[in-house]
Scaffold this active site. Structure first.
Site, PDB file in Angstrom:
ATOM      1  N   TYR A  56     -22.159  72.773  59.540  1.00 43.50           N
ATOM      2  CA  TYR A  56     -22.740  71.209  59.205  1.00 43.50           C
ATOM      3  C   TYR A  56     -22.761  70.786  60.537  1.00 43.50           C
ATOM      4  CZ  TYR A  56     -22.063  66.388  58.126  1.00 43.50           C
ATOM      5  OH  TYR A  56     -22.390  64.878  58.055  1.00 43.50           O
ATOM      6  N   ASP A 102     -14.200  76.352  55.338  1.00 47.63           N
ATOM      7  CA  ASP A 102     -14.766  75.028  54.622  1.00 47.63           C
ATOM      8  C   ASP A 102     -15.471  75.582  53.311  1.00 47.63           C
ATOM      9  OD1 ASP A 102     -16.485  73.211  53.743  1.00 47.63           O
ATOM     10  OD2 ASP A 102     -16.701  72.308  56.000  1.00 47.63           O
ATOM     11  N   LYS A 115     -18.445  65.495  48.140  1.00 51.46           N
ATOM     12  CA  LYS A 115     -19.601  66.406  47.643  1.00 51.46           C
ATOM     13  C   LYS A 115     -19.167  66.691  46.095  1.00 51.46           C
ATOM     14  CE  LYS A 115     -21.510  65.993  51.838  1.00 51.46           C
ATOM     15  NZ  LYS A 115     -20.420  65.656  52.519  1.00 51.46           N
TER      16      LYS A 115
END
Length: 392
Positions: free
Chosen positions: A102, A173, A198
């Site tokens: 990310y 992650d 999320k």
């Protein structure tokens, strides 16, 4: 007897039969900053909400249970969680980080952690021998699997063997799959990271982050740091996460079902040059996913024939929203070049496979007939527009 994960989303075993909250089915929001004591040395168990709050504590127990950890800590955002995580390292330490992460994580590592004396090696952990990149000062390996946005899949169990051999922390992650589909601690990871914004929240209405571990020594470090830095999640946001997690299972199942259908639809489109979804048998990580996860998730990335086609799709979507973020009930389409990975240098983006014709789709829980109908309309409109431009 061990509970199934759908049940664990709803019930904490130690809370059953407990009427501490007047029988309330929805866990209360303890909207307080401080707590009164009956006398010196006589605490309610809570002193100040920066240290801990009952609503946040309940959420942390739920998330720890879902990830099969001994402790979970809830933060004000996913980046707040990763920022605190980096505080367990010191100047001179070296980390191996997956090359495709990310963009916010890359920005933190490059502009904050590096400033603080921590160095990084960017490695394609899914296809190289990570052991070759270990240095004398290496302390940890940091990965996403699947990665954001190129959906690369790394074998967590195999990587954990390397980490154990060299006394390194393995940090995973797990945002893209959520604990419903994957549990990295069970596969040998030491720390799991989530952007709770999320899938755990699931409704695009709050920010949150989590760190989960199965090691007492790491838990103690995190607990000291969270009370020192003050990055803990607020009571109302904690309650919103508790509410979201109750439907995690049904949301993930429906979103995945939709994602698989859309992946197959995209494969048939002339303007689509590549569909990247780990639930497709041709994906290089397909077999690893079947081994280490209970599902393939609802994130997919696809390449268009041109930048112009990609931009026109973003202009034409209506029900599907052109927006950052992912994991909510609504389907979102994202342009990594200007959104999630805008701060990542162009050469790194391109090396990872992110081009100006790359789009990322977070598939929601709408009726699949409506999603396909929207995509058909958008692609048809886009083809017409581009054809008209060529003729003019």
């Amino acid at each position: 007897m061990a509970r199934e994960i759908e049940t664990k989303c709803l019930h904490l075993e130690e809370e059953e039969g407990c009427c501490n909250n007047y029988g309330s089915i929805s866990y209360p929001i303890y909207q307080t900053a401080t707590y009164a004591h009956e006398g010196v040395g006589r605490s309610t168990g809570f002193d100040y909400s920066r240290l801990q709050n009952p609503t946040r504590e309940h959420l942390e127990k739920v998330v720890a249970s879902l990830e099969n950890g001994i402790d979970a800590l809830a933060f004000s955002s996913g980046m707040a969680a990763i920022s605190l995580l980096m505080e367990i390292f010191k100047p001179g330490d070296h980390l191996i980080a997956d090359a495709d992460l990310y963009g916010g994580s890359i920005r933190l590592f490059d502009h904050v952690s590096s400033k603080n004396g921590i160095s990084f090696s960017r490695v394609d952990c899914h296809k190289v021998n990570v052991e070759d990149y270990i240095q004398e000062n290496t302390k940890a390996i940091y990965i996403e699997t699947p990665t954001n946005p190129m959906m690369n899949v790394t074998d967590i169990q195999e990587l954990s063997k390397i980490a154990r051999k060299h006394d390194l922390l393995l940090i995973v992650d797990n945002t893209f799959l959520s604990p419903y589909f994957q549990n990295p601690l069970d596969l040998g990871a030491d720390i799991v990271v989530h952007s709770g914004t999320k899938y755990l929240g699931g409704h695009n209405d709050t920010l949150a982050g989590f760190l989960i571990t199965n090691r007492e020594d790491i838990s103690e470090k995190f607990r000291f740091l969270i009370k020192t830095t003050g990055a803990g999640l607020a009571p109302l946001d904690s309650w919103l996460l508790l509410r979201g997690i109750k439907t995690l299972g049904v949301r993930m199942d429906r979103a995945q079902e939709n994602a698989i259908a859309i992946a197959h639809w995209l494969k048939k489109q002339k303007a689509v040059t590549k569909v990247i979804y780990p639930g497709l048998p041709e994906h290089p990580g397909y077999e690893i996913m079947k081994k280490q996860a209970r599902g393939f998730g609802a994130m997919l990335t696809f390449q268009l024939e041109s930048k112009e086609f990609a931009l026109a799709i973003l202009e034409n979507v209506r029900m599907i929203k052109f927006a950052e973020s992912l994991g909510g009930v609504e389907t979102l389409i994202t342009y990594p070049t200007t959104q999630t990975h805008a701060d990542v240098p162009k050469e790194i983006r391109e090396k990872n496979g992110i081009t100006e014709a790359t789009l990322r789709l977070s598939v929601g829980i709408e009726n699949i007939k409506d999603l396909i109908a929207e995509l058909e309309k958008v692609f048809k409109e886009t083809e017409g527009e581009l054809y008209a431009r060529e003729k003019s």
